[in-house]
Design an enzyme around this catalytic site. Sequence first.
Site: not given
Ligand code: ADP
Length: 669
Positions: A116, A200, A235, A292
């Site tokens: 990431k 973040e 999440h 993917r």
């Molecule tokens: P993973 O790859 O572990 O699933 P992601 O980076 O795709 O994690 O994030 C999953 C979820 O977490 C997002 O869809 C969102 O709901 C929440 N999320 C991620 N980053 C943020 C952020 N900066 N602020 C608020 N919610 C976030």
Amino acid sequence: MFSKVLIANRGEIACRIIRTARRLGIRTVAVYSEADAGALHVEQADEAYLIGPAPARQSYLNSEQVLAAAQRSGAEAIHPGYGFLSENAVFALACLRAGLIWIGPPPEAIRRMGSKGDAKQVMVDAGVPVVPGYHGLDQHPEVLLQAARTIGFPVLIKPFAAGGGKGMRVVRDPGQFHDALAASRREASSGFGDDRVLLEKYLNRPRHVEIQVFADRHGQCVSLFERDCSIQRRHQKVIEEAPAPDLDPATRRRMGAVAVQAARAIDYVGAGTIEFLLADTGEFYFMEMNTRLQVEHPVTELVTGLDLVEWQFLVAAGGPLPATEDDLALRGHAIECRLYAEDPANEFLPQSGRLDHLSFPASSNHVRVDSGVRPGDQISIHYDPMIAKIAVWDNDRPAAVRRLRQALNETRVVGLATNAQFLDAIAAHPAFQAGDINTQFIDRHRGDLLPEPGLASDEVLTLATLGVLLDRAQRTRAEAALSADPFSPWALSDGWRLNDVAHDLIAFRDGATERQVRVIYRRASYVIDLLDGTPGGERDAWGELLADGTLEAEIAGVRLHATLVWRGHEVTLFHPGGCHRLVLVDVLAEAVGHEVAAGHLTAPMPGKVTAVLVEIGTTVTAGQPLLVLEAMKMEHTIRAPAAGTIAELRYGPGDQVEDGAELIVFAAE
Ligand code: ADP
């Protein structure tokens, strides 16, 4: 086009890929673990290879075994599905080196998006907006804390190598930063072997909106529009839809263009997803790219009319994209939900075990069910406990929501707890129906979505009673037909007594409550009186029980239908308003679905003996509680079928018993 493809996956996604391959005349090769020898994907593929024991590390994640199976089968291409090896750049490269076609992006693109932190840097360089934050290589805790202060609290700590929400921590107050950082690092290093984290800005109630992109080797790259995946728990996505509710066309176009720009920045080829967070200001930020096919790709297929797996095959075989952006259009609205074997009443604990009963709504232009299991299959502890993806389509969102609720109502699982009612509660929620969704939806409406399980309604209890009565009547008729004197009054199950009114008492356990129902037998119907229901609420009931468990009922003049699924003494009643589980505790009469031989009391289901209330030689009266069994997190009281004496006790407190085990031998008076 290649003529044989190996699918390095299992479950619904393997079955889904096989479906397209078959339509295109491509032969399919499945791989499977020892736990999956009888799995649906193995049955559906043209050939299948065992690649190792149940744990994924030794089978579905074992690249050597997968490659060996490809070589042995003569497959020309490998489709990795999602999860497992799908985002493993080393494996993708090994496939190419082995002379196989990799149905996925170039290994270099996978690698660059695999972390990431690195992915965010690539996107910053490409001019793609990213969530404000810190993804630097200096990982000293004080440096990170300083960065967090600069970003401004609340911040989100995310592992560089993340996935599945692992290691993510929201920190609202600087004083908790170091503890959260340490916890996140521990999870990251045990989960991914990399303890680097990024920070973040934690956005307040954003929406998760992602863009499906597709690129070929000839320089074309298109956006296949967005999916809104805001309905999440911890999440993790629970419900996904396309298009995103109320997304204005200008934002859609901008998101699509930025996603294409992001894909081009890494020379992307194939199907990919750019995940964005959409703030309520209308601004959106790159979060990560999944290199993917996504779990939720069916919603895109339903609103575009495309087959994304077909596109993957075409692109992997070197062909151009079958359509340009001008050819693509959104049509109607699609929603998908993920049906899991998990127990919402118990912190959503994943469930494993046998799917004793499983039925889905019929597939149509409006309903699509992607599943990899059949009735009687096991949900294994080794893999994801998803039972199916249920997707619906209609002209607009309100109609699609209605379809979703109907499809969930027609989804019936007995044997394992599922999130079906939880999904329906989301679909039924006014905020969801109004399109007022964001990633906090489930947390915010928790109380509405996870109501305390209530007692069966009068209607449900009446239907269950009628089901029991009709089932008994059927059995008695069947037995009488076999007996010497089929017309004997003793063969009637209408409560006929020599010197008594024709009535009966039936009892159910409903959660922890015992509920009694009085039944009066009439010539062509029953009068059902719920003893704990509304006074004077006797209802005339009649109906028909079909072989598949469907109950066509007429209760107080109203036609109703339901489906009854028996499991020992337990009945699950599926009705238009949902489903309810009851346990028949009426052992005074003959038990439905389970023979109680005279004088022998057997366990209605596997469980643990928690109390023995009698001793050998105790004289008991009819209906007296003898033993308590705990099964399916409920207590079942085994009662004396008649007056008599206890002859033998086969089990003591703490003993585990099998379904049908003889518990007590009993000598009737
Ligand atoms: P993973 O790859 O572990 O699933 P992601 O980076 O795709 O994690 O994030 C999953 C979820 O977490 C997002 O869809 C969102 O709901 C929440 N999320 C991620 N980053 C943020 C952020 N900066 N602020 C608020 N919610 C976030």
